[in-house]
Design a protein around this motif. Structure first.
Motif, PDB file in Angstrom:
ATOM      1  N   MET A  85      41.520  31.348  38.460  1.00 43.53           N
ATOM      2  CA  MET A  85      42.501  32.363  38.637  1.00 43.53           C
ATOM      3  C   MET A  85      43.202  32.528  37.523  1.00 43.53           C
ATOM      4  SD  MET A  85      45.678  32.434  41.063  1.00 43.53           S
ATOM      5  CE  MET A  85      44.532  32.010  42.554  1.00 43.53           C
ATOM      6  N   SER A  86      42.998  33.636  36.577  1.00 45.41           N
ATOM      7  CA  SER A  86      43.793  33.980  35.347  1.00 45.41           C
ATOM      8  C   SER A  86      45.156  34.172  35.297  1.00 45.41           C
ATOM      9  CB  SER A  86      42.977  35.054  34.719  1.00 45.41           C
ATOM     10  OG  SER A  86      43.703  35.410  33.570  1.00 45.41           O
ATOM     11  N   GLU A  87      45.934  33.653  34.451  1.00 42.27           N
ATOM     12  CA  GLU A  87      47.314  34.320  34.429  1.00 42.27           C
ATOM     13  C   GLU A  87      47.543  35.820  34.260  1.00 42.27           C
ATOM     14  OE1 GLU A  87      49.499  31.870  32.037  1.00 42.27           O
ATOM     15  OE2 GLU A  87      49.490  30.038  32.957  1.00 42.27           O
ATOM     16  N   LYS A  88      46.495  36.439  33.741  1.00 41.41           N
ATOM     17  CA  LYS A  88      46.529  37.654  33.155  1.00 41.41           C
ATOM     18  C   LYS A  88      45.917  38.756  33.961  1.00 41.41           C
ATOM     19  CE  LYS A  88      48.183  37.373  28.688  1.00 41.41           C
ATOM     20  NZ  LYS A  88      48.306  37.875  27.457  1.00 41.41           N
ATOM     21  N   GLU A  89      45.934  38.417  35.414  1.00 41.21           N
ATOM     22  CA  GLU A  89      45.406  39.476  36.533  1.00 41.21           C
ATOM     23  C   GLU A  89      46.325  39.468  37.540  1.00 41.21           C
ATOM     24  OE1 GLU A  89      41.440  37.803  37.493  1.00 41.21           O
ATOM     25  OE2 GLU A  89      42.067  36.185  38.469  1.00 41.21           O
ATOM     26  N   VAL A  90      46.195  40.529  38.565  1.00 42.77           N
ATOM     27  CA  VAL A  90      46.946  40.794  39.623  1.00 42.77           C
ATOM     28  C   VAL A  90      46.299  39.928  40.639  1.00 42.77           C
ATOM     29  CG1 VAL A  90      47.707  42.211  41.530  1.00 42.77           C
ATOM     30  CG2 VAL A  90      47.523  43.175  38.996  1.00 42.77           C
ATOM     31  N   LEU A  91      47.311  39.110  41.557  1.00 42.05           N
ATOM     32  CA  LEU A  91      46.961  38.181  42.368  1.00 42.05           C
ATOM     33  C   LEU A  91      46.446  39.081  43.761  1.00 42.05           C
ATOM     34  CD1 LEU A  91      49.767  35.563  42.364  1.00 42.05           C
ATOM     35  CD2 LEU A  91      47.614  35.268  41.563  1.00 42.05           C
ATOM     36  N   LYS A  92      45.381  38.636  44.012  1.00 44.63           N
ATOM     37  CA  LYS A  92      44.935  39.229  45.405  1.00 44.63           C
ATOM     38  C   LYS A  92      45.997  38.897  46.709  1.00 44.63           C
ATOM     39  CE  LYS A  92      40.013  39.041  44.067  1.00 44.63           C
ATOM     40  NZ  LYS A  92      38.900  38.620  44.557  1.00 44.63           N
ATOM     41  N   GLN A  93      45.852  39.514  47.587  1.00 46.20           N
ATOM     42  CA  GLN A  93      47.147  39.386  48.667  1.00 46.20           C
ATOM     43  C   GLN A  93      47.075  38.073  49.161  1.00 46.20           C
ATOM     44  OE1 GLN A  93      46.754  42.311  52.142  1.00 46.20           O
ATOM     45  NE2 GLN A  93      48.573  41.420  52.867  1.00 46.20           N
ATOM     46  N   ALA A  94      45.799  37.411  49.650  1.00 44.99           N
ATOM     47  CA  ALA A  94      45.799  35.901  50.081  1.00 44.99           C
ATOM     48  C   ALA A  94      46.489  34.986  49.136  1.00 44.99           C
ATOM     49  CB  ALA A  94      44.377  35.711  50.566  1.00 44.99           C
ATOM     50  N   ASP A  95      45.777  35.030  47.774  1.00 42.24           N
ATOM     51  CA  ASP A  95      46.613  34.168  46.642  1.00 42.24           C
ATOM     52  C   ASP A  95      47.841  34.278  46.545  1.00 42.24           C
ATOM     53  OD1 ASP A  95      43.978  33.082  46.544  1.00 42.24           O
ATOM     54  OD2 ASP A  95      43.589  34.882  44.885  1.00 42.24           O
ATOM     55  N   ARG A  96      48.569  35.740  46.490  1.00 51.46           N
ATOM     56  CA  ARG A  96      50.049  36.019  46.451  1.00 51.46           C
ATOM     57  C   ARG A  96      50.473  35.256  47.691  1.00 51.46           C
ATOM     58  NH1 ARG A  96      50.011  41.301  46.734  1.00 51.46           N
ATOM     59  NH2 ARG A  96      50.551  41.167  49.024  1.00 51.46           N
ATOM     60  N   GLU A  97      50.323  35.400  48.748  1.00 49.45           N
ATOM     61  CA  GLU A  97      50.890  35.029  49.907  1.00 49.45           C
ATOM     62  C   GLU A  97      50.929  33.336  50.057  1.00 49.45           C
ATOM     63  OE1 GLU A  97      49.167  36.895  53.284  1.00 49.45           O
ATOM     64  OE2 GLU A  97      50.227  38.634  53.024  1.00 49.45           O
ATOM     65  N   SER A  98      49.775  32.646  49.473  1.00 54.67           N
ATOM     66  CA  SER A  98      49.680  31.450  49.315  1.00 54.67           C
ATOM     67  C   SER A  98      50.739  30.844  48.336  1.00 54.67           C
ATOM     68  CB  SER A  98      48.282  30.851  48.818  1.00 54.67           C
ATOM     69  OG  SER A  98      48.435  29.628  48.678  1.00 54.67           O
ATOM     70  N   GLN A  99      50.893  31.823  47.148  1.00 54.78           N
ATOM     71  CA  GLN A  99      52.139  31.338  46.375  1.00 54.78           C
ATOM     72  C   GLN A  99      53.369  31.261  46.797  1.00 54.78           C
ATOM     73  OE1 GLN A  99      51.464  30.178  42.780  1.00 54.78           O
ATOM     74  NE2 GLN A  99      49.379  29.994  43.172  1.00 54.78           N
ATOM     75  N   LEU A 100      53.506  32.381  47.630  1.00 50.62           N
ATOM     76  CA  LEU A 100      54.794  32.534  48.292  1.00 50.62           C
ATOM     77  C   LEU A 100      55.344  31.505  49.134  1.00 50.62           C
ATOM     78  CD1 LEU A 100      55.053  36.543  48.481  1.00 50.62           C
ATOM     79  CD2 LEU A 100      56.513  35.166  47.248  1.00 50.62           C
ATOM     80  N   THR A 101      54.469  30.914  49.883  1.00 48.22           N
ATOM     81  CA  THR A 101      54.833  29.760  50.810  1.00 48.22           C
ATOM     82  C   THR A 101      55.529  28.521  49.730  1.00 48.22           C
ATOM     83  OG1 THR A 101      52.784  28.609  50.255  1.00 48.22           O
ATOM     84  CG2 THR A 101      52.861  30.251  52.212  1.00 48.22           C
TER      85      THR A 101
END
Length: 217
Positions: A1-17
């Motif tokens: 997962m690159s720091e310079k790409e938009v997070l996919k929804q599942a990845d974003r929700e995982s990060q938000l936990t």
């Protein structure tokens, strides 16, 4: 997962936990930190600025007396990236060091929605008047983040009152807001909840309480 790409929804929700102080709203991460005084808020503001300079990634920070409203998004890639989630965690750590409390009930955003059956006919008028920029979804936004966005609600049968407000709030806090609307005499239509709930005031004016739940990128 690159720091310079938009997070996919599942990845974003995982990060938000791992980011309990933050919520995803309208394509960005948002929070509000309430401090014990305006002086503490200013100290936190300055340290967030230094942190942003070090990371070479800059959030929008709005200082209002003892409260800081913070928004993170990677404009260069058009959404939330790992840079945002990483910086959000560091900002939360700073806030805790200063005794600041996250108040997600304050993390609200407002869009002005216009019912129209021909967006192209009217969009340029609003863009020229406000100095806004057109986004990929057809909305107009203030490039400096000061004014509310303009959203064109495409419909073949525009309402007689073509203007309404879309108020985005964290899903975790929306029930209290809907309860407050009911107590104020508003009629609520839950047909599209939790994505959005239509509220109509006693004189027939409408607004929508929107959340991140039930939506996909």
């Amino acid at each position: 997962m690159s720091e310079k790409e938009v997070l996919k929804q599942a990845d974003r929700e995982s990060q938000l936990t791992h980011l309990p102080h933050w919520r995803y709203m309208l394509g960005s991460l948002r929070t509000a930190f309430k401090c014990s005084s305006s002086a503490v808020a200013l100290e936190l503001f300055v340290e967030i600025g230094a942190l942003a300079q070090e990371a070479n990634h800059h959030p929008d920070v709005d200082w209002r007396y003892d409260t800081l409203f913070v928004t993170l998004v990677s404009h260069d890639v058009g959404g939330v990236s790992l840079r945002d989630t990483q910086l959000a965690g560091k900002i939360s750590d700073l806030a805790q060091e200063h005794g600041a409390q996250a108040n997600l009930n304050l993390a609200r955003t407002v869009e002005i929605a216009i019912d129209t059956d021909d967006r192209e006919q009217i969009a340029d008028t609003w863009r020229a008047a406000l100095g806004y920029k057109e986004q990929a979804d057809g909305s107009l936004t203030d490039p400096y983040g000061r004014g509310p966005a303009i959203w064109f609600q495409n419909t073949e049968t525009p309402n007689a009152n073509r203007f309404h407000l879309d108020i985005s709030v964290p899903h975790s806090h929306h029930v209290d807001i809907l309860d407050g609307l009911k107590e104020a005499g508003a009629r609520l239509n839950y047909a599209d909840a939790p994505s959005f709930t239509v509220a109509t005031d006693p004189q027939g004016n409408r607004l929508c309480i929107c959340t991140e739940a039930g939506r996909t990128d």
